[in-house]
Design an enzyme around this catalytic site. Structure first.
Site, mmCIF file in Angstrom:
data_model
loop_
_atom_site.group_PDB
_atom_site.id
_atom_site.type_symbol
_atom_site.label_atom_id
_atom_site.label_comp_id
_atom_site.label_asym_id
_atom_site.label_seq_id
_atom_site.Cartn_x
_atom_site.Cartn_y
_atom_site.Cartn_z
ATOM 1 N N MET A 154 19.834 -5.807 -18.014
ATOM 2 C CA MET A 154 19.881 -4.460 -17.318
ATOM 3 C C MET A 154 19.337 -3.286 -18.137
ATOM 4 O O MET A 154 18.556 -2.707 -18.014
ATOM 5 C CB MET A 154 21.516 -4.245 -17.331
ATOM 6 C CG MET A 154 21.948 -2.617 -16.711
ATOM 7 S SD MET A 154 23.448 -2.221 -16.775
ATOM 8 C CE MET A 154 23.912 -3.486 -15.424
ATOM 9 N N TYR A 158 20.544 -14.593 -20.455
ATOM 10 C CA TYR A 158 21.305 -14.911 -19.314
ATOM 11 C C TYR A 158 21.025 -16.471 -18.940
ATOM 12 O O TYR A 158 19.861 -16.290 -18.506
ATOM 13 C CB TYR A 158 21.371 -13.959 -18.484
ATOM 14 C CG TYR A 158 22.532 -12.801 -18.779
ATOM 15 C CD1 TYR A 158 23.779 -12.935 -19.352
ATOM 16 C CD2 TYR A 158 21.850 -11.398 -18.729
ATOM 17 C CE1 TYR A 158 24.728 -11.956 -19.381
ATOM 18 C CE2 TYR A 158 22.698 -10.296 -19.258
ATOM 19 C CZ TYR A 158 24.002 -10.334 -19.345
ATOM 20 O OH TYR A 158 25.076 -9.448 -19.844
ATOM 21 N N ARG A 196 8.046 8.312 12.395
ATOM 22 C CA ARG A 196 8.983 8.717 11.172
ATOM 23 C C ARG A 196 9.559 10.247 11.589
ATOM 24 O O ARG A 196 10.184 10.305 12.622
ATOM 25 C CB ARG A 196 8.386 8.400 10.163
ATOM 26 C CG ARG A 196 9.475 8.236 8.848
ATOM 27 C CD ARG A 196 8.702 7.851 7.624
ATOM 28 N NE ARG A 196 8.001 8.674 6.999
ATOM 29 C CZ ARG A 196 7.586 8.550 5.870
ATOM 30 N NH1 ARG A 196 7.687 7.654 5.096
ATOM 31 N NH2 ARG A 196 6.632 9.741 5.288
ATOM 32 N N LYS A 218 7.586 14.804 -4.808
ATOM 33 C CA LYS A 218 8.915 14.324 -4.637
ATOM 34 C C LYS A 218 9.431 13.205 -5.611
ATOM 35 O O LYS A 218 8.358 12.684 -6.554
ATOM 36 C CB LYS A 218 8.921 13.780 -3.187
ATOM 37 C CG LYS A 218 8.203 12.539 -3.167
ATOM 38 C CD LYS A 218 7.840 12.599 -1.346
ATOM 39 C CE LYS A 218 6.748 11.233 -1.131
ATOM 40 N NZ LYS A 218 6.190 10.973 0.166
HETATM 41 C C1 LIG Z 1 4.993 11.041 0.031
HETATM 42 C C2 LIG Z 1 4.219 11.889 1.091
HETATM 43 C C3 LIG Z 1 2.865 12.215 0.644
HETATM 44 C C4 LIG Z 1 2.020 11.534 -0.519
HETATM 45 O O1 LIG Z 1 1.727 10.048 -0.202
HETATM 46 P P1 LIG Z 1 1.036 9.221 -1.264
HETATM 47 O O2 LIG Z 1 0.888 7.833 -0.433
HETATM 48 O O3 LIG Z 1 1.686 8.927 -2.398
HETATM 49 O O4 LIG Z 1 -0.322 9.961 -1.796
HETATM 50 C C5 LIG Z 1 2.083 12.973 1.555
HETATM 51 N N1 LIG Z 1 2.636 13.365 2.729
HETATM 52 C C6 LIG Z 1 3.900 12.961 3.056
HETATM 53 C C7 LIG Z 1 4.390 13.401 4.428
HETATM 54 C C8 LIG Z 1 4.743 12.183 2.132
HETATM 55 O O5 LIG Z 1 6.136 11.927 2.365
#
Ligand SMILES: *Cc1c(COP(=O)(O)O)cnc(C)c1O
Length: 358
Positions: A308, A260, A144, A50
């Protein structure tokens, strides 16, 4: 004739070389996955890709991990899934955030599976794709995403064709009683789905030991060089090394200020290089004290505030415009000294880096 053609400069857009690049190490990525797969014991080891592969580029990551033997991949949204099509033969892709009404048209025509998180999503999937496989997330205490444990026996849930049941650990990076508690709750849920695969552990969860691996693990951070827990230290290798080009070298007089707010004043005459990267590239102002750059193998302190798109660094007097400076991007060390987590450091890198795999 335009100026570029007249001067003989490269004309094609793909000859274009950005002044900041992320060096990405295929061997380190694959070695990290192999270590995590070994720690997962008999369980298969997947990969969370992701947020564009935690900032490294999901496309480059999926191909290299597939080559190492990884089969199960995870993104958060359907837009991320669409960007990875066509999926190579034999690979599995799941979408953590389930299906909204707005996703159904795409989801129904995608080889990716949703991870269903609520009864509403379960009903939606049954309405349009009842005979298509899906994954199901159960909440075991994080509050969650996920169905409640009691919903495991719900008629609609029982009608699904489930590939994987999963849950997610809230405190795996700490030695918390919550870990064993979540594991035990998940074991009881997974037992009600004997024909589905069971998956609980993220990177830190893998480090907690074999009792957390179940059938399939889902590391993210550690694949990309993050150190989720002490057990991983010495086994996980850095994958991403940012480098940035020096686009101006200047002499600063004693008493001159830099950047800056004029927060830095030169005590004596010095040489300063201005490099092409800044907080819009994930090199946040709060990293100023914890992060150093390097030039010709020597470390170069940052002077003044990070801008930036630019950072000023101290350089030797003979430094040359056009040379490259390395960025010491030790994730665990920087995270320990700043408010940023290792996750934020990676995913903040942004789109301007040229991602260069070796
Ligand atoms: C992002 C995520 C992972 C991976 O987690 P890491 O801590 O980066 O290894 C696994 N399962 C779910 C549901 C996640 O959202």
């Amino acid at each position: 004739m335009d100026a570029a053609a007249r001067d003989g400069y490269p004309q094609a857009m793909n000859d274009f070389q950005p002044p900041l690049r992320l060096r990405l190490d295929t061997a380190a990525l694959q070695s990290n996955w192999r270590w995590l797969a070994k720690q997962s014991g008999d369980a298969a080891c997947g990969a969370a890709i992701k947020a564009d592969g935690y900032g490294l580029g999901a496309r480059g990551v999926i191909d290299r991990l597939a080559q190492a033997g990884c089969r199960d991949f995870y993104v958060s949204t359907w837009a991320e899934a669409a960007a990875l099509m066509q999926l190579a033969e034999g690979l599995s892709l799941s979408v953590f955030h389930g299906v909204r009404d707005e996703d159904m048209a795409q989801a129904a025509n995608s080889p990716a599976r949703p991870v269903l998180n609520s009864l509403e999503q379960v009903e939606r999937w049954l309405t349009y794709c009842a005979d298509r496989p899906c994954d199901v997330m159960f909440d075991t205490g994080m509050n969650r995403l996920g169905l409640a444990a009691e919903e495991a026996g719900h008629d609609s849930v029982r009608r699904l064709v489930i590939d994987t049941v999963m849950s997610h650990l809230a405190c795996a990076d700490e030695d918390s009683a919550m870990n064993a508690h979540q594991r035990d709750r998940f074991r009881a849920i997974a037992g009600q789905f004997p024909s589905a695969r069971a998956s609980l552990a993220n990177s830190a969860g893998i480090c907690l030991g074999s009792g957390y691996a179940f059938d399939l693990t889902r590391p993210g951070l550690a694949l990309y060089g993050g150190i989720p827990r002490g057990e991983a230290r010495g086994h996980i290798k850095a994958v991403a090394t940012p480098e940035t080009q020096i686009i101006q070298v200047r002499a600063v007089e004693a008493g001159g200020s830099v950047g800056y707010g004029a927060t830095f004043t030169a005590m004596r005459a010095m040489t300063v290089g201005i490099v092409n990267a800044g907080y819009a590239d994930g090199l946040y102002r709060s990293l100023g004290q914890a992060m150093t750059l390097s030039y010709r193998g020597a470390s170069c302190p940052i002077v003044g505030r990070i801008s930036m798109d630019l950072i000023a660094i101290q350089l030797p007097a003979d430094a040359k415009e056009g040379d490259w400076a390395g960025i010491d991007f030790d994730l665990a060390a920087i995270a320990a000294e700043t408010p940023m987590s290792q996750y934020e450091l990676l995913t903040g890198l942004g789109q301007r880096w040229d991602r260069v795999w070796s």
